[in-house]
Design a protein around this motif. Structure first.
Motif, PDB file in Angstrom:
ATOM      1  N   ALA A 155       3.773  -5.584 -19.643  1.00 46.87           N
ATOM      2  CA  ALA A 155       3.635  -4.307 -18.942  1.00 46.87           C
ATOM      3  C   ALA A 155       4.163  -4.403 -17.519  1.00 46.87           C
ATOM      4  CB  ALA A 155       2.171  -3.875 -18.933  1.00 46.87           C
ATOM      5  N   LEU A 156       4.498  -3.251 -16.942  1.00 44.95           N
ATOM      6  CA  LEU A 156       4.953  -3.168 -15.558  1.00 44.95           C
ATOM      7  C   LEU A 156       3.965  -2.336 -14.752  1.00 44.95           C
ATOM      8  CD1 LEU A 156       8.751  -2.341 -16.127  1.00 44.95           C
ATOM      9  CD2 LEU A 156       7.717  -4.588 -15.793  1.00 44.95           C
ATOM     10  N   GLU A 158       0.277  -5.800   0.511  1.00 43.20           N
ATOM     11  CA  GLU A 158       0.872  -7.115   0.329  1.00 43.20           C
ATOM     12  C   GLU A 158       0.744  -7.608  -1.108  1.00 43.20           C
ATOM     13  OE1 GLU A 158      -1.120  -9.786   2.990  1.00 43.20           O
ATOM     14  OE2 GLU A 158      -3.106  -9.079   2.436  1.00 43.20           O
ATOM     15  N   THR A 159       0.437  -6.680  -2.013  1.00 45.43           N
ATOM     16  CA  THR A 159       0.506  -6.992  -3.433  1.00 45.43           C
ATOM     17  C   THR A 159       1.359  -5.932  -4.110  1.00 45.43           C
ATOM     18  OG1 THR A 159      -1.434  -5.711  -4.150  1.00 45.43           O
ATOM     19  CG2 THR A 159      -1.831  -7.965  -3.349  1.00 45.43           C
ATOM     20  N   LEU A 160       2.081  -6.330  -5.114  1.00 48.77           N
ATOM     21  CA  LEU A 160       2.971  -5.387  -5.791  1.00 48.77           C
ATOM     22  C   LEU A 160       2.206  -4.221  -6.419  1.00 48.77           C
ATOM     23  CD1 LEU A 160       5.971  -4.924  -6.484  1.00 48.77           C
ATOM     24  CD2 LEU A 160       5.560  -6.116  -8.642  1.00 48.77           C
ATOM     25  N   PRO A 161       1.068  -4.452  -7.090  1.00 43.79           N
ATOM     26  CA  PRO A 161       0.340  -3.298  -7.641  1.00 43.79           C
ATOM     27  C   PRO A 161      -0.087  -2.284  -6.578  1.00 43.79           C
ATOM     28  CG  PRO A 161      -0.439  -5.328  -8.658  1.00 43.79           C
ATOM     29  CD  PRO A 161       0.460  -5.720  -7.522  1.00 43.79           C
ATOM     30  N   ALA A 162      -0.367  -2.755  -5.355  1.00 43.64           N
ATOM     31  CA  ALA A 162      -0.874  -1.857  -4.315  1.00 43.64           C
ATOM     32  C   ALA A 162       0.171  -0.861  -3.834  1.00 43.64           C
ATOM     33  CB  ALA A 162      -1.407  -2.664  -3.136  1.00 43.64           C
ATOM     34  N   VAL A 163       1.462  -1.174  -3.989  1.00 39.76           N
ATOM     35  CA  VAL A 163       2.487  -0.241  -3.509  1.00 39.76           C
ATOM     36  C   VAL A 163       2.438   1.062  -4.297  1.00 39.76           C
ATOM     37  CG1 VAL A 163       4.473  -0.850  -4.979  1.00 39.76           C
ATOM     38  CG2 VAL A 163       4.851  -0.183  -2.605  1.00 39.76           C
ATOM     39  N   PHE A 164       1.925   1.000  -5.524  1.00 41.10           N
ATOM     40  CA  PHE A 164       1.785   2.199  -6.345  1.00 41.10           C
ATOM     41  C   PHE A 164       0.446   2.903  -6.109  1.00 41.10           C
ATOM     42  CE2 PHE A 164       4.609  -0.744  -8.577  1.00 41.10           C
ATOM     43  CZ  PHE A 164       5.728   0.062  -8.743  1.00 41.10           C
ATOM     44  N   GLN A 165      -0.342   2.379  -5.170  1.00 38.42           N
ATOM     45  CA  GLN A 165      -1.675   2.911  -4.887  1.00 38.42           C
ATOM     46  C   GLN A 165      -1.844   3.290  -3.418  1.00 38.42           C
ATOM     47  OE1 GLN A 165      -5.042   2.657  -6.783  1.00 38.42           O
ATOM     48  NE2 GLN A 165      -3.635   3.116  -8.448  1.00 38.42           N
ATOM     49  N   MET A 166      -0.747   3.422  -2.683  1.00 39.28           N
ATOM     50  CA  MET A 166      -0.870   3.619  -1.237  1.00 39.28           C
ATOM     51  C   MET A 166      -1.578   4.925  -0.878  1.00 39.28           C
ATOM     52  SD  MET A 166       2.518   1.874   0.481  1.00 39.28           S
ATOM     53  CE  MET A 166       3.746   2.903  -0.314  1.00 39.28           C
ATOM     54  N   ASP A 167      -1.215   6.015  -1.521  1.00 46.34           N
ATOM     55  CA  ASP A 167      -1.916   7.276  -1.263  1.00 46.34           C
ATOM     56  C   ASP A 167      -3.391   7.149  -1.628  1.00 46.34           C
ATOM     57  OD1 ASP A 167      -0.273   9.497  -0.218  1.00 46.34           O
ATOM     58  OD2 ASP A 167       0.997   9.089  -1.947  1.00 46.34           O
ATOM     59  N   GLU A 168      -3.658   6.541  -2.763  1.00 49.29           N
ATOM     60  CA  GLU A 168      -5.031   6.428  -3.230  1.00 49.29           C
ATOM     61  C   GLU A 168      -5.875   5.551  -2.305  1.00 49.29           C
ATOM     62  OE1 GLU A 168      -2.469   7.051  -6.975  1.00 49.29           O
ATOM     63  OE2 GLU A 168      -2.264   6.260  -4.946  1.00 49.29           O
ATOM     64  N   ILE A 169      -5.268   4.492  -1.789  1.00 54.11           N
ATOM     65  CA  ILE A 169      -5.981   3.610  -0.849  1.00 54.11           C
ATOM     66  C   ILE A 169      -6.315   4.366   0.435  1.00 54.11           C
ATOM     67  CG2 ILE A 169      -5.648   1.611   0.678  1.00 54.11           C
ATOM     68  CD1 ILE A 169      -4.161   0.276  -1.712  1.00 54.11           C
ATOM     69  N   LEU A 170      -5.339   5.093   0.961  1.00 53.41           N
ATOM     70  CA  LEU A 170      -5.601   5.880   2.161  1.00 53.41           C
ATOM     71  C   LEU A 170      -6.639   6.970   1.898  1.00 53.41           C
ATOM     72  CD1 LEU A 170      -2.035   6.343   3.720  1.00 53.41           C
ATOM     73  CD2 LEU A 170      -3.902   4.914   4.576  1.00 53.41           C
ATOM     74  N   TYR A 171      -6.609   7.559   0.722  1.00 55.14           N
ATOM     75  CA  TYR A 171      -7.566   8.596   0.380  1.00 55.14           C
ATOM     76  C   TYR A 171      -8.988   8.056   0.381  1.00 55.14           C
ATOM     77  CZ  TYR A 171      -9.686  12.519  -2.113  1.00 55.14           C
ATOM     78  OH  TYR A 171     -10.492  13.579  -2.462  1.00 55.14           O
ATOM     79  N   GLU A 172      -9.188   6.891  -0.203  1.00 50.89           N
ATOM     80  CA  GLU A 172     -10.530   6.308  -0.242  1.00 50.89           C
ATOM     81  C   GLU A 172     -11.026   5.957   1.161  1.00 50.89           C
ATOM     82  OE1 GLU A 172     -12.453   6.391  -2.624  1.00 50.89           O
ATOM     83  OE2 GLU A 172     -11.226   6.527  -4.431  1.00 50.89           O
ATOM     84  N   LEU A 173     -10.111   5.596   2.049  1.00 56.88           N
ATOM     85  CA  LEU A 173     -10.473   5.190   3.411  1.00 56.88           C
ATOM     86  C   LEU A 173     -10.168   6.267   4.448  1.00 56.88           C
ATOM     87  CD1 LEU A 173      -9.171   1.520   3.219  1.00 56.88           C
ATOM     88  CD2 LEU A 173     -11.509   2.141   3.839  1.00 56.88           C
ATOM     89  N   ARG A 174     -10.029   7.514   4.005  1.00 61.31           N
ATOM     90  CA  ARG A 174      -9.464   8.543   4.885  1.00 61.31           C
ATOM     91  C   ARG A 174     -10.274   8.783   6.156  1.00 61.31           C
ATOM     92  NH1 ARG A 174     -11.520  10.546   0.280  1.00 61.31           N
ATOM     93  NH2 ARG A 174     -12.952  12.308   0.286  1.00 61.31           N
ATOM     94  N   ASP A 175     -11.587   8.521   6.124  1.00 63.19           N
ATOM     95  CA  ASP A 175     -12.392   8.655   7.339  1.00 63.19           C
ATOM     96  C   ASP A 175     -12.320   7.414   8.223  1.00 63.19           C
ATOM     97  OD1 ASP A 175     -13.305  11.206   6.668  1.00 63.19           O
ATOM     98  OD2 ASP A 175     -14.960  10.393   5.476  1.00 63.19           O
TER      99      ASP A 175
END
Length: 567
Positions: free
Chosen positions: A77-78, A269-286
């Motif tokens: 899988a990719l 700094e992980t390849l999977p995280a580049v596809f989660q950047m919006d989601e990461i910022l959303y969870e930490l938005r405050d």
């Protein structure tokens, strides 16, 4: 979790009965020290224990999800964008406004929480100093606890250091950089502190002790009512960011400060995280102040993610720079994502260090730094990283010349062109050659870094670059990848395939070269032979270890019988 069976007890020759005052369910197995006891107070340990008990199941679940994702990647899988969170990526939300205290972050310096380093970094002229408990630190008990002491002294402004060899006293200037702290990643344990019989989570120990002792003073002296400020490493999915957000809210509630006071930048700094950047910022938005291109770990993660894909072999590590399409795409998408959400898009590390005995080589190194920083600022980054105080002025000039008086480019550079970047852009195979010299350099750097790490140094100058765990990881996993798939070398190694016999010979020859370079006496007294064994074992293992330092950690943990102190 790491079990206690991995560690032996080391009893000191001279004994002094003493013990830390710990809350119920907490056991300290590191040596007793009166200075450490000022950090390891009963109330501070209770705070850490409360965090551990509240979040350990969430952390364990997240680590289990990492394993499941690795299984899928190993089966072909990719990584890619998650259809289930498309609404977050396409939504019009923004993060909380950036606090005025850290609006300008055009140059940041990083380094371990070592006393002299902290003073020099805060005085360096950089806008931010990221004090590191992670890749730049060997997490021995001594380093971790002294690091907490050093940071406490830095926050209250009393930190000094007497260099007896130079007969010089170091102290803080009137104007200093803003302090960010990077705790360890979720995957790393703290084996010297047991909570309910299990090793504590390293990130919660680092965060909890620092926050508990420093939040009140920091908010007055550095944060202008906000803070403390953090960098968060090694995440692969937004669920891991959600845990951090809950930790921050729990800490704010304990301290009685406003929600959103704590702010953090996440390293992508992980390849999977580049596809989660919006989601990461959303969870930490405050609590977010942006994302950072942790590019060395990102290269390491590319190999680790595709360890089961023989069609995705990296060229020599020196060829995998930001001009590679998958790296440029990652940087461009990070800038667009951050600016769309109203936070900083931080650039990557300049690992060069001044070369004092060779003016021509020194100027060539600085020229590389300037070109790299010019690329970053023109792409739209709001700031960048440097590993050495000597680089700060050069980096600052590039960003100031291109940004002017503006503190950042959040509102002025939107990078809408990056909206069209695809999964294929972010995963494109890197181009280049694989050479014998690349194999040798990996081996030489990996062994020397690990030897230093085993003796307490997590940030090491080697061959005019500052190496930390991230760059050592690239050396390790690339060797492993080339060995596993029998890579045919280019250049002088044309027609030669990498196999166990060749690698064994390279290790032997590079160990001899290291001995010549460092000197026989230093080689004999150091941990080079042990490092060579560990590095070789990891490079030749049938299954790739997730982290070099997780395995090597067993070699630096020293448990002391309860209540005993080394005199």
């Amino acid at each position: 979790m790491i079990g206690l069976g991995n560690y032996g007890f080391t009893a000191p020759a001279a004994r002094k009965i003493d013990a830390y005052d710990v809350p119920e369910g907490v056991d300290i197995r590191g040596r007793f020290d009166e200075e450490f006891a000022k950090i390891l107070t009963k109330d501070a340990l209770q705070f850490v224990a409360d965090l551990q008990r509240e979040f350990r199941n969430h952390i364990n679940y997240a680590m289990g999800c990492r394993k499941e994702a690795k299984r899928r990647y190993n089966e072909g899988a990719l990584p890619g964008f998650d259809p289930a969170t498309r609404y977050i990526r396409e939504g019009q939300w923004t993060c909380a406004p950036v606090p005025p205290a850290v609006a300008d972050r055009r140059v940041e310096i990083t380094g371990p929480v070592e006393r002299k380093m902290i003073i020099n970094a805060l005085n360096s002229g950089a806008k931010v100093f990221m004090a590191d408990f992670e890749d730049a630190l060997s997490p021995s008990w001594e380093n971790l606890m002294r690091g907490q002491i050093n940071l406490k002294d830095a926050v209250d402004g009393t930190i000094t250091f007497h260099d007896r060899a130079r007969n010089r006293v170091y102290k803080l200037n009137d104007q200093i950089a803003k302090l960010f702290v990077r705790p360890r990643g979720w995957h790393l344990p703290e084996a010297h502190i047991l909570i309910d019989g299990e090793p504590a989570t390293g990130s919660l120990v680092d965060f909890g002790l620092y926050f508990y002792h420093n939040y009140a003073i920091f908010r007055k002296t550095q944060g202008e009512g906000f803070g403390p400020f953090f960098y968060l490493p090694k995440m692969e999915h937004s669920r891991e960011a959600k845990i951090w957000n809950c930790v921050f809210e729990r800490a704010e509630k304990m301290a009685g400060i406003e929600k959103g006071s704590i702010r953090a930048t996440v390293l992508i700094e992980t390849l999977p995280a580049v596809f989660q950047m919006d989601e990461i910022l959303y969870e930490l938005r405050d609590h977010s102040v942006g994302l950072n291109c942790g590019r060395w770990d990102y290269i390491f993660s590319y190999v680790k993610t595709f360890q089961g894909h023989p069609d995705r072999l990296l060229p020599d590590r020196v060829q995998v720079g930001m001009t590679q399409h998958f790296m440029k795409s990652y940087s461009d998408l990070l800038i667009r994502t951050c600016h769309r959400r109203g936070v900083h898009a931080m650039g990557g590390m300049a690992a060069q260090i001044p070369i004092r005995d060779d003016p021509a080589a020194n100027e060539a190194a600085f020229d590389l730094v300037r070109k790299d920083k010019l690329r970053e600022v023109k792409a739209g980054h709001d700031g960048t990283w440097a590993a050495h105080p000597g680089l700060i002025q050069a980096c600052m000039e590039v960003f100031t010349n291109n940004m002017g008086n503006a503190p950042n480019q959040i509102q002025t550079v939107k990078r809408e062109d990056a909206a069209n970047l695809t999964e294929e852009d972010l995963l494109q195979r890197p181009r280049g050659v694989r050479t014998m010299e690349g194999l040798r350099l990996n081996t030489r750097v990996g062994i020397q870094y690990l030897a230093a790490w085993l003796t307490g140094a997590g940030s090491v100058p080697l061959y005019n670059l500052m190496e930390d765990a991230a760059t050592a990881e690239i050396s390790r996993v690339q060797n492993w990848q080339w060995l596993k798939y029998g890579v045919e070398l280019d250049g002088d190694g044309l027609g030669v395939r990498v196999n166990g016999d060749l690698f064994g010979r390279v290790v032997e020859e590079e160990m001899a070269r290291i001995e010549r370079e460092v000197g026989k006496d230093k080689f004999r007294k150091g941990m080079y032979k042990e490092a060579g064994k560990i590095f070789t074992r990891q490079c030749t293992a049938p299954t790739l270890d997730d982290f070099l330092t997780l395995d090597a950690y067993n070699h630096i943990v020293v448990h002391h019988p309860k209540g005993l102190s080394k005199l």
